[in-house]
Scaffold this active site. Structure first.
Site, PDB file in Angstrom:
ATOM      1  N   LYS A 240     -10.042 -37.878 106.350  1.00  0.00           N
ATOM      2  CA  LYS A 240      -9.274 -38.194 107.564  1.00  0.00           C
ATOM      3  C   LYS A 240      -9.002 -39.706 107.658  1.00  0.00           C
ATOM      4  O   LYS A 240      -7.898 -40.151 107.974  1.00  0.00           O
ATOM      5  CB  LYS A 240     -10.060 -37.729 108.799  1.00  0.00           C
ATOM      6  CG  LYS A 240      -9.582 -38.271 110.118  1.00  0.00           C
ATOM      7  CD  LYS A 240      -8.251 -37.687 110.515  1.00  0.00           C
ATOM      8  CE  LYS A 240      -7.669 -38.387 111.730  1.00  0.00           C
ATOM      9  NZ  LYS A 240      -6.327 -37.933 112.051  1.00  0.00           N
TER      10      LYS A 240
ATOM     11  N   CYS B  60      -5.221 -43.743 116.704  1.00  0.00           N
ATOM     12  CA  CYS B  60      -5.796 -43.408 115.390  1.00  0.00           C
ATOM     13  C   CYS B  60      -5.601 -44.513 114.359  1.00  0.00           C
ATOM     14  O   CYS B  60      -6.581 -45.061 113.854  1.00  0.00           O
ATOM     15  CB  CYS B  60      -5.156 -42.117 114.871  1.00  0.00           C
ATOM     16  SG  CYS B  60      -5.576 -40.680 115.866  1.00  0.00           S
TER      17      CYS B  60
HETATM   18  N1  NAD Z   1      -4.629 -38.140 119.886  1.00  0.00           N
HETATM   19  C1  NAD Z   1      -4.397 -37.832 118.623  1.00  0.00           C
HETATM   20  O1  NAD Z   1      -3.255 -37.679 118.242  1.00  0.00           O
HETATM   21  C2  NAD Z   1      -5.528 -37.634 117.627  1.00  0.00           C
HETATM   22  C3  NAD Z   1      -5.201 -37.158 116.359  1.00  0.00           C
HETATM   23  C4  NAD Z   1      -6.218 -36.950 115.448  1.00  0.00           C
HETATM   24  C5  NAD Z   1      -7.540 -37.240 115.794  1.00  0.00           C
HETATM   25  N2  NAD Z   1      -7.849 -37.720 117.034  1.00  0.00           N
HETATM   26  C6  NAD Z   1      -9.260 -37.960 117.356  1.00  0.00           C
HETATM   27  O2  NAD Z   1      -9.705 -36.931 118.235  1.00  0.00           O
HETATM   28  C7  NAD Z   1     -10.682 -37.445 119.144  1.00  0.00           C
HETATM   29  C8  NAD Z   1     -10.241 -37.193 120.574  1.00  0.00           C
HETATM   30  O3  NAD Z   1      -9.052 -37.921 120.794  1.00  0.00           O
HETATM   31  P1  NAD Z   1      -8.070 -37.564 122.012  1.00  0.00           P
HETATM   32  O4  NAD Z   1      -6.804 -38.279 121.701  1.00  0.00           O
HETATM   33  O5  NAD Z   1      -8.041 -36.108 122.278  1.00  0.00           O
HETATM   34  O6  NAD Z   1      -8.839 -38.304 123.223  1.00  0.00           O
HETATM   35  P2  NAD Z   1      -8.531 -38.106 124.769  1.00  0.00           P
HETATM   36  O7  NAD Z   1      -9.014 -39.339 125.431  1.00  0.00           O
HETATM   37  O8  NAD Z   1      -7.141 -37.635 124.990  1.00  0.00           O
HETATM   38  O9  NAD Z   1      -9.481 -36.884 125.190  1.00  0.00           O
HETATM   39  C9  NAD Z   1     -10.853 -36.940 125.140  1.00  0.00           C
HETATM   40  C10 NAD Z   1     -11.408 -36.230 126.359  1.00  0.00           C
HETATM   41  O10 NAD Z   1     -12.830 -36.182 126.249  1.00  0.00           O
HETATM   42  C11 NAD Z   1     -13.381 -36.284 127.546  1.00  0.00           C
HETATM   43  N3  NAD Z   1     -14.795 -36.618 127.419  1.00  0.00           N
HETATM   44  C12 NAD Z   1     -15.371 -37.797 127.053  1.00  0.00           C
HETATM   45  N4  NAD Z   1     -16.705 -37.656 126.983  1.00  0.00           N
HETATM   46  C13 NAD Z   1     -16.987 -36.378 127.294  1.00  0.00           C
HETATM   47  C14 NAD Z   1     -18.187 -35.634 127.371  1.00  0.00           C
HETATM   48  N5  NAD Z   1     -19.391 -36.168 127.133  1.00  0.00           N
HETATM   49  N6  NAD Z   1     -18.112 -34.326 127.744  1.00  0.00           N
HETATM   50  C15 NAD Z   1     -16.908 -33.761 128.018  1.00  0.00           C
HETATM   51  N7  NAD Z   1     -15.732 -34.420 127.949  1.00  0.00           N
HETATM   52  C16 NAD Z   1     -15.771 -35.715 127.576  1.00  0.00           C
HETATM   53  C17 NAD Z   1     -12.511 -37.322 128.211  1.00  0.00           C
HETATM   54  O11 NAD Z   1     -12.596 -37.236 129.629  1.00  0.00           O
HETATM   55  C18 NAD Z   1     -11.121 -36.965 127.674  1.00  0.00           C
HETATM   56  O12 NAD Z   1     -10.420 -36.091 128.532  1.00  0.00           O
HETATM   57  C19 NAD Z   1     -10.856 -38.914 118.777  1.00  0.00           C
HETATM   58  O13 NAD Z   1     -11.916 -39.039 117.872  1.00  0.00           O
HETATM   59  C20 NAD Z   1      -9.545 -39.250 118.088  1.00  0.00           C
HETATM   60  O14 NAD Z   1      -9.673 -40.330 117.207  1.00  0.00           O
HETATM   61  C21 NAD Z   1      -6.863 -37.912 117.964  1.00  0.00           C
END
Ligand code: NAD
Length: 404
Positions: free
Chosen positions: A207, A261
């Site tokens: 990744k 990312c």
């Molecule tokens: N956004 C993208 O396009 C994308 C793509 C690939 C990978 N990622 C990875 O995926 C992961 C999540 O990213 P995202 O963009 O969805 O983040 P995001 O901020 O949109 O969502 C994360 C959610 O987790 C919640 N949260 C935090 N701590 C928590 C806990 N202890 N219990 C329950 N909920 C909790 C937050 O309130 C938030 O709503 C990251 O590691 C990111 O790097 C994101």
């Protein structure tokens, strides 16, 4: 599936919520868990907090509605998916795993033998083995024996999540074969792309390599653009012609690299092996410097005007999304504002920052900065450019690496 199995998705943001909805459509009973009560309420009210039209429709699908609920704390399940943020600590430039740690800790009271835990969050290599496994084993259950731990990183493109989450190939990493097959069954229920099974560390690094590949290649394009500009030639023309070579494919330069990312993930590689990450590190520095170079270019363009009024359009980190995380456009405006420039910033896709029309937005301005050209901005520019220029006090318009 004979009997609907239950999956708990911890973190229902850009990554977790689409996965939850797809699993619900595939027949799983899904509980979305988020510490943000507004998100929990929105999901239970059938309101999508992401700008993804097809996902909103999915949330209204009666079968999906029946299978999905949201709450603020976890409960027992067959499968747990972790999709919480993994930012970079701003000074140390290493992964902040505190969200992952807290998410795993919140599961401990609910774990039972046979559970599969999948980490979808992007994590540095060895996190599953060195961080997540010892945390899970605080439950008294052993990973690889009683519990199964897999890493299945996400590759979705915000704005096109509905298509990509189903059609993209996925890499599924797990240290042992039973967990690997269990994880395959989860993704096979809604993914039509290929599922590639491997070990956990390979999946973690894979990744990071994907996003680092993009970061390094964008840095190269940004350097080529800077060199071309120094020679007073058109950078896009240089790149277009170089790409006529059958084995060359240079990316497009830009105003910087943003989002959740690409500017973060390369640091996770450097964190585990700095000695072998010199190119990766340099590319990060090159890309981080670009907003400063763009701000310098803007300063030069208005240097002859006393107290220039600037209007910037585009706040998101790239076109056609409302996502402003790590946005270079925001950084450019911050740099200029800190310098004392008067900058008004609009974005037709970002709530609270819309304009009535491009021409109205630039009334009496001295310089229009088209920082992020969403499709609607491009259309407005090609339709209204005479009216836009006529509305300005000084008709300076700066566009950044656009073909038309
Ligand atoms: N956004 C993208 O396009 C994308 C793509 C690939 C990978 N990622 C990875 O995926 C992961 C999540 O990213 P995202 O963009 O969805 O983040 P995001 O901020 O949109 O969502 C994360 C959610 O987790 C919640 N949260 C935090 N701590 C928590 C806990 N202890 N219990 C329950 N909920 C909790 C937050 O309130 C938030 O709503 C990251 O590691 C990111 O790097 C994101």
């Amino acid at each position: 599936m004979a009997e609907a199995k239950q999956v708990v998705v911890v973190g229902t943001g850009y990554v977790g919520l689409p996965a939850a909805l797809m699993l619900a459509r595939a027949g799983w009973r899904v509980v979305g868990v988020d510490i943000n009560e507004n998100i929990v309420r929105a999901i239970n009210d059938g309101v999508l907090h992401l700008k993804e039209a097809e996902l909103q429709e999915l949330l209204h699908d009666p079968q999906v509605r029946q299978n999905v609920s949201a709450r603020q704390s976890p409960c027992a399940a067959d499968v747990f998916i972790i999709a919480v943020p993994t930012p970079v600590l701003p000074r140390q430039k290493v992964a902040d795993l505190s969200y992952v740690v807290r998410a795993i800790e919140s599961l401990l009271p609910y774990l039972r033998p046979g559970n599969l835990i999948i980490v979808e969050s992007t994590i540095p290599p060895l996190t599953c083995r060195n961080v997540v496994t010892p945390l899970l084993e605080r439950s008294g259950l052993r990973v690889g024996v009683d519990l199964h731990l897999a890493h299945c990183p996400e590759r979705i493109l915000p704005g096109d999540v509905f298509y990509e989450i189903v059609h993209n190939d996925r890499v599924i990493g797990c240290a042992e074969p039973v967990g690997r097959e269990m994880a395959r069954a989860v993704y096979a229920s809604f993914v039509t792309g290929e599922l590639y099974l491997t070990d956990d560390v390979t999946a973690e690094l894979c990744k990071l390599c994907e996003n680092t590949f993009r970061d390094v290649n964008i840095a190269l394009a940004n350097e080529f653009a800077a060199v071309a500009e120094g020679l007073d030639i058109d950078p896009l023309e240089v790149i277009r012609l170089a790409n006529r070579h059958p084995r060359v494919n240079i990316m497009r330069p830009g105003i910087g690299v943003g989002g959740h990312c690409i500017p973060l993930d390369p640091w996770f590689i450097k964190e585990v092996d700095p000695a072998n990450s010199r190119l990766i590190f340099t590319a990060r520095l090159v890309n981080d410097e670009v907003p400063h170079k763009m701000a310098a270019r803007i300063r030069r363009a208005v240097a002859h005007i006393m107290s220039p009024r600037l209007v910037a359009v585009g706040m998101s980190y790239k076109p056609d999304t409302e996502d402003t995380r790590e946005s270079p456009a925001l950084e450019i405006v911050q740099i200029l504002t800190a310098d004392g420039y008067q900058v008004t910033h609009f974005d037709p896709l970002v709530a609270g920052h819309e304009y009535t029309s491009l021409a109205a937005a630039v009334k009496d301005a001295d310089c229009l900065l088209l920082l992020v050209e969403h499709k609607v901005v491009k259309e407005a520019w090609s339709r209204e450019q005479d009216a836009v220029r006529a509305a300005m006090r000084t008709p300076i318009v700066l566009r950044f690496y656009q073909d038309d």
